[in-house]
Design a protein around this motif. Structure first.
Motif, PDB file in Angstrom:
ATOM      1  N   HIS A 240      -7.435  -4.730  -4.874  1.00  0.00           N
ATOM      2  CA  HIS A 240      -8.181  -5.330  -3.762  1.00  0.00           C
ATOM      3  C   HIS A 240      -7.269  -6.097  -2.800  1.00  0.00           C
ATOM      4  O   HIS A 240      -7.712  -6.520  -1.746  1.00  0.00           O
ATOM      5  N   THR A 241      -6.011  -6.308  -3.169  1.00  0.00           N
ATOM      6  CA  THR A 241      -5.118  -7.053  -2.274  1.00  0.00           C
ATOM      7  C   THR A 241      -4.390  -6.131  -1.297  1.00  0.00           C
ATOM      8  O   THR A 241      -3.648  -6.598  -0.449  1.00  0.00           O
ATOM      9  N   MET A 242      -4.573  -4.813  -1.438  1.00  0.00           N
ATOM     10  CA  MET A 242      -3.838  -3.955  -0.506  1.00  0.00           C
ATOM     11  C   MET A 242      -4.394  -4.097   0.905  1.00  0.00           C
ATOM     12  O   MET A 242      -5.551  -4.454   1.096  1.00  0.00           O
ATOM     13  N   ASN A 243      -3.540  -3.855   1.864  1.00  0.00           N
ATOM     14  CA  ASN A 243      -3.919  -4.005   3.253  1.00  0.00           C
ATOM     15  C   ASN A 243      -4.740  -2.771   3.649  1.00  0.00           C
ATOM     16  O   ASN A 243      -4.185  -1.703   3.891  1.00  0.00           O
TER      17      ASN A 243
ATOM     18  N   PRO B   4      -6.555  -1.648   6.309  1.00  0.00           N
ATOM     19  CA  PRO B   4      -6.331  -0.884   7.544  1.00  0.00           C
ATOM     20  C   PRO B   4      -5.007  -0.133   7.583  1.00  0.00           C
ATOM     21  O   PRO B   4      -4.962   1.014   7.994  1.00  0.00           O
ATOM     22  N   THR B   5      -3.919  -0.772   7.131  1.00  0.00           N
ATOM     23  CA  THR B   5      -2.621  -0.109   7.246  1.00  0.00           C
ATOM     24  C   THR B   5      -2.298   0.729   6.015  1.00  0.00           C
ATOM     25  O   THR B   5      -1.465   1.624   6.069  1.00  0.00           O
TER      26      THR B   5
ATOM     27  N   ASP C 248      -0.737  -0.365   3.417  1.00  0.00           N
ATOM     28  CA  ASP C 248       0.441  -0.868   2.698  1.00  0.00           C
ATOM     29  C   ASP C 248      -0.009  -1.422   1.352  1.00  0.00           C
ATOM     30  O   ASP C 248      -0.964  -2.194   1.291  1.00  0.00           O
ATOM     31  N   PHE C 249       0.676  -1.032   0.291  1.00  0.00           N
ATOM     32  CA  PHE C 249       0.317  -1.604  -1.003  1.00  0.00           C
ATOM     33  C   PHE C 249       1.550  -1.921  -1.826  1.00  0.00           C
ATOM     34  O   PHE C 249       2.606  -1.298  -1.678  1.00  0.00           O
ATOM     35  N   SER C 250       1.381  -2.903  -2.676  1.00  0.00           N
ATOM     36  CA  SER C 250       2.437  -3.353  -3.572  1.00  0.00           C
ATOM     37  C   SER C 250       1.676  -3.928  -4.763  1.00  0.00           C
ATOM     38  O   SER C 250       1.138  -5.024  -4.701  1.00  0.00           O
ATOM     39  N   LEU C 251       1.561  -3.137  -5.833  1.00  0.00           N
ATOM     40  CA  LEU C 251       0.626  -3.466  -6.910  1.00  0.00           C
ATOM     41  C   LEU C 251       1.283  -3.393  -8.280  1.00  0.00           C
ATOM     42  O   LEU C 251       2.310  -2.739  -8.448  1.00  0.00           O
TER      43      LEU C 251
ATOM     44  N   ALA D  45       4.918   0.507  -5.117  1.00  0.00           N
ATOM     45  CA  ALA D  45       4.727   0.059  -3.744  1.00  0.00           C
ATOM     46  C   ALA D  45       4.849   1.257  -2.814  1.00  0.00           C
ATOM     47  O   ALA D  45       5.593   2.198  -3.083  1.00  0.00           O
ATOM     48  N   GLY D  46       4.076   1.244  -1.749  1.00  0.00           N
ATOM     49  CA  GLY D  46       4.158   2.346  -0.801  1.00  0.00           C
ATOM     50  C   GLY D  46       3.173   2.194   0.330  1.00  0.00           C
ATOM     51  O   GLY D  46       2.609   1.116   0.543  1.00  0.00           O
ATOM     52  N   LYS D  47       2.995   3.282   1.054  1.00  0.00           N
ATOM     53  CA  LYS D  47       2.062   3.301   2.174  1.00  0.00           C
ATOM     54  C   LYS D  47       1.028   4.378   1.871  1.00  0.00           C
ATOM     55  O   LYS D  47       1.363   5.563   1.799  1.00  0.00           O
TER      56      LYS D  47
END
Lengths: 438, 447
Positions: free
Chosen positions: A360-363, A365-366, A368-371, A394-396
């Motif tokens: 749930h913390t990933m951005n 709209p963009t 971007d994630f780092s989980l 992590a990635g897009k």
């Protein structure tokens, strides 16, 4: 809902919509193997939208006897609002077919039935290993009847019953605590036998090991696929986000936005699925909407307001409660399966991820994630080598879905978002894995 | 309401609570100066909670028919075997009202709308493509009586403001949100102008941010993110229900050293922050609870049920999101106590590292001890100086290790409000911290 409420609204506003709901619910919490809390009750309420001089007002109440006050409030709000040229009408009436998911067995399922289910589930868990416990769990069942009446002639009523069960299984093993979260599932289809499968899964995550940082293949389990797509993809296909320029898919209809292996559909009419419904919360008929065909963006998801703005028909994706305005969300979110029956064999060196910490913390709209990987396995030459710990990925997201290796043949039902995700395993060629210090 | 407590007891309840709650909410949402939502509504609810034959039963309704709610609550409690006991505590009788500088109900909806419209001023922000502004207010009245003779009434005011800006340039899209929440009134809007400017400025700045490098770095976290650290890395694992059901790595470690000497963490429901809980959902009085003092684990957070099992002091942390849900141990306002250092001293220490600010949320697995929190913005630190902006950065750690890796704690404690999710329930909480320097922090980046 009493006719006098409808009559009153009609007498006060030419253009209106009433959303009425009555619900019965019960909830059971399990603590250390046993249910120790049961609650139950009823709720009801109405939300009224009225148009005054092309201006919209919205008010709601659960004190139905004071409905006049609620309607007057909506009118007074409309007066101070601003004219909205994009608002043209509420939903138009259509020929409704009953598709609802009322299941007689589920409708009569009560507290005692659940206590029995839990006992059988627990004994199945213990049959795998006596040391395993149900640390915590919860069961919720809700029966809701809604009615939508508007000034365009919609008068629609639907009843649904739904329930969900989730729990955490744990074990103390060599002085360490290990646990797995059994994601929400639909108890009408489950059997206490799922206790065995999940207890075995827990035994498979003992002795977690660290992994070195590197780039490797990524195999996402349907649960992880659902949580990533629910965050970012669902945001991007929401027509409101596209109209407001917040979606990376805005203006890209007909263009390739994903890998050609991906076919994605929103399906509100498939028989027997979790989010199947005759029509949406505004009274628009449910339908099947292709979102991605061979990687190409085909449609956005609409409610009445956003559809009018784009001059097209609503796709029937309005969701709401009594206390909120309609907003767009997915019905049954279906990613078409691939042709791999044992997709793991295609992994030379990679990470299988089932559960992510912090999705749930990933951005949204963009993308971007780092989980952190909460439940994941290191795979070598098609075989699970060990469960991993202290690993991040992590990635897009929107780059990730452009590069897909394969999809599995099997599809699983996951309870992300609105609850109806039906998705396969997806294999990606590479992901940045951050593991132990070199 | 008191007579219904007696009625429940006469029907065999070992302990009973009779509760009524009502709320009024209004929302205004603007998108690019158009009104997306202007709404107002009210809801009322009534509940009976009983402990009967060792099980918790709750019945609730939109009708105040307490007689039938008592029958129904007892029937539900009776469906389970006996498991629970609770202690006896003193009664409290109190009427509370959240202090407001500007009572929101005294300002018209029209004026609030106009004020919100004026805040959308894009001058100097060329790349901002969309701006959402949201104001919401809630006034709730909560009445509670129980078997101990407590009689509480709380008229609570809360308000919030959010600005969410999107910026676009050369096909790139970024966004940034800023939220202000207070226990109080319309005075929340005093911070609105600065919040809007910050959201727009940061959204634009993110257009030029690059992905972070993954790996291990000395990292400074700001007050917000440090607060999430206190919450995720320590607070959850101190919740006594998790301690009791094999879900906390801190179980059995009271009195043990779990972090560096300079780390002290407190939960205090008395502070009038967003997690203000003068009385919890079981009528227990808030207390200041030291979770960690100088690196040593001191105590856990309790509701009535867990305090009895662990023979501990009731801490006033029994909370539920709604009348229908179970009261479980939750945090209130949780923070890392100020230390002696400063941000400037910290940054001077770092040759290559990161400065992470703001929170996009976090999560913990309290059993394994692994936690993650996501920063809203990040900066590289090079040779003691703040360098370029990075995006999409999370920090991952493991409870027992990371607490030892805190090398410096500044004096500048601040708290901020948010919502915490556990067992399908959201409750308002505040987290806070001074700036912290974490040695060898594990950063997730895609570069």
């Amino acid at each position: 809902m009493k006719q006098e409420i409808i009559n009153y609204v009609k007498s006060r506003a030419k253009s209106f919509e009433i959303y009425y709901s009555e619900a019965e619910m019960f909830n059971i919490e399990i603590f250390n193997n046993k249910p120790n809390f049961i609650s139950g009750g009823s709720s009801r309420g109405m939300g009224v939208r009225v148009i005054h001089d092309k201006k919209i007002g919205f008010a709601y109440t659960n004190s139905i006897d004071n409905y006049k006050e609620c309607v007057e409030k909506a009118l007074s709000i409309a007066k101070v609002s601003k004219e909205d040229p994009n608002f043209k009408n509420f939903a138009f009436p259509q020929k409704y077919k009953r598709l609802s998911n009322i299941n007689k067995e589920l409708a009569s399922f009560n507290e005692d039935n659940f206590v029995n289910f839990n006992e059988a589930f627990l004994s199945n868990v213990k049959s795998v290993d006596e040391r395993i416990s149900i640390n915590s769990g919860s069961y919720v069942k809700e029966t809701e009847k809604i009615r939508v009446v508007n000034s365009e002639g919609v008068d629609f009523e639907e009843e649904r019953v739904e329930n969900a069960f989730d729990c955490s299984l744990g074990i103390k093993f060599e002085g360490k605590l290990e646990s797995i979260d059994m994601a929400k599932c639909d108890i009408k289809k489950i059997d206490p036998v799922i206790g065995i499968e999940n207890a075995k899964r827990l035994m498979g995550v003992l002795n977690k090991q660290e992994l070195s940082s590197s780039t490797m293949q990524l195999l996402l389990h349907p649960e992880a696929v659902s949580s990533l797509f629910e965050q970012s993809f669902v945001f991007a296909v929401n027509a409101e986000n596209a109209q407001e320029g917040k979606s990376v898919f805005a203006g890209k209809l007909g263009q390739a936005v994903c890998n050609p292996l991906l076919d994605i559909t929103d399906d509100g009419i498939a028989k027997g699925l979790f989010c199947t419904r005759s029509c949406d919360c505004e009274g628009t008929l449910s339908q099947k909407t292709p979102l991605i065909k061979k990687g190409v963006l085909k449609n956005f998801l609409y409610d009445t307001y956003t559809a009018n703005k784009d001059g097209i028909k609503s796709t029937g994706n309005a969701y709401r409660s009594v206390a909120s305005l309609p907003s767009i969300d997915v019905n049954n979110f279906m990613i078409s399966p691939g042709n791999k029956s044992a997709i793991i064999n295609d992994v030379e060196k990679g990470l299988l991820v089932r559960n992510l910490l912090g999705a749930h913390t990933m951005n949204a709209p963009t993308g971007d994630f780092s989980l952190a990987v909460n439940e994941g396995y290191y795979i070598n030459k098609g075989e699970v080598i060990f469960p991993v710990k202290d690993v991040m990925i992590a990635g897009k997201f929107f780059e990730l879905i452009k590069d897909v290796t394969a999809l599995s043949k099997e599809v699983e039902h996951c309870f992300a978002g609105t609850g109806g995700f039906y998705v396969p395993y997806i294999l990606f060629p590479k992901i940045a894995v951050i593991g132990k210090k070199a | 309401m008191k007579k219904f407590v007696k009625l429940a007891e006469s029907q065999g309840a070992e302990y009973a609570e009779i509760i009524s709650a009502s709320s009024e909410r209004s929302n205004i949402e603007l998108l690019n100066k158009e009104i997306k939502e202007l709404s107002s509504g009210n809801q009322k609810g009534y509940a009976v909670r009983v402990l009967y034959h060792g099980g918790w039963g709750t019945a609730y309704s939109y009708k105040d028919d307490f007689k039938s709610l008592i029958v129904s609550a007892i029937k539900k409690a009776n469906a389970m075997g006996p498991q629970i006991e609770i202690g006896n505590y003193p009664a409290f009788r109190k009427k509370l009202r959240t202090p407001c500088k500007q009572r929101p109900e005294k300002i018209s909806l029209e004026e609030k709308k106009e004020n919100l419209l004026k805040l959308d001023n894009r001058q100097g922000f060329k790349s901002v493509s969309s701006l959402k502004l949201l104001y919401s207010e809630g006034i709730s009245v909560y009445s509670f009586v129980n078997s101990e003779g407590s009689d509480l009434e709380w008229e609570d005011y809360n308000t919030a403001f959010m600005a969410w800006a999107f910026a676009k340039q050369n096909g790139k899209l970024e966004n940034f949100f800023k939220i202000e929440r207070i226990k109080g009134g319309y005075e929340v809007m005093k911070k609105a102008k600065a919040a809007v400017a910050e959201a727009m400025q940061k959204a634009e700045a993110m257009l030029n941010a690059k992905p972070a490098k993954g790996g291990f770095f000395p990292t400074i976290v700001d007050q917000k993110l440090g607060g999430v650290f206190a919450h995720e890395a320590v607070g959850h694992a101190c919740e006594a229900d998790l301690v009791l059901n094999n879900s906390s790595i801190l179980a059995g470690k009271i009195g043990e050293k779990v972090g560096s000497d300079i780390v002290s963490i407190t939960d205090d429901g008395n502070l009038r922050e967003w997690g203000w809980t003068p009385f919890d959902s079981e009528g227990a009085k808030a207390s200041k609870t030291t979770l960690i003092k100088d690196g040593i684990l001191k105590s856990f957070l309790h509701n009535r049920e867990t305090a009895k099992i662990l023979n501990a002091k009731l801490t006033g942390n029994g909370r539920s999101q709604s009348l229908s849900q179970k009261v479980i141990p939750r945090m209130t306002n949780t923070y890392i106590e100020p230390g002696k250092s400063s941000f400037n001293k910290m940054i001077a220490e770092i040759k290559e590292g990161y400065y992470l600010k703001g929170s996009a949320g976090g999560q913990v697995n309290p059993a394994s001890g692994e936690f993650l929190f996501n920063a809203q913005e990040g900066y590289e630190i090079k040779n003691g100086q703040i360098a370029g902006m990075v995006k999409g950065v999370s920090l991952v750690g493991s409870i027992l290790q990371t607490l030892h890796q805190i090398k410096m704690v500044a004096k500048d404690l601040e708290l901020g409000g948010g919502y915490c999710g556990k067992s399908n329930q959201l409750v308002p909480v505040s987290d806070g911290s001074p700036h912290l320097l974490v040695h060898n922090a594990k950063i997730g980046g895609s570069q």
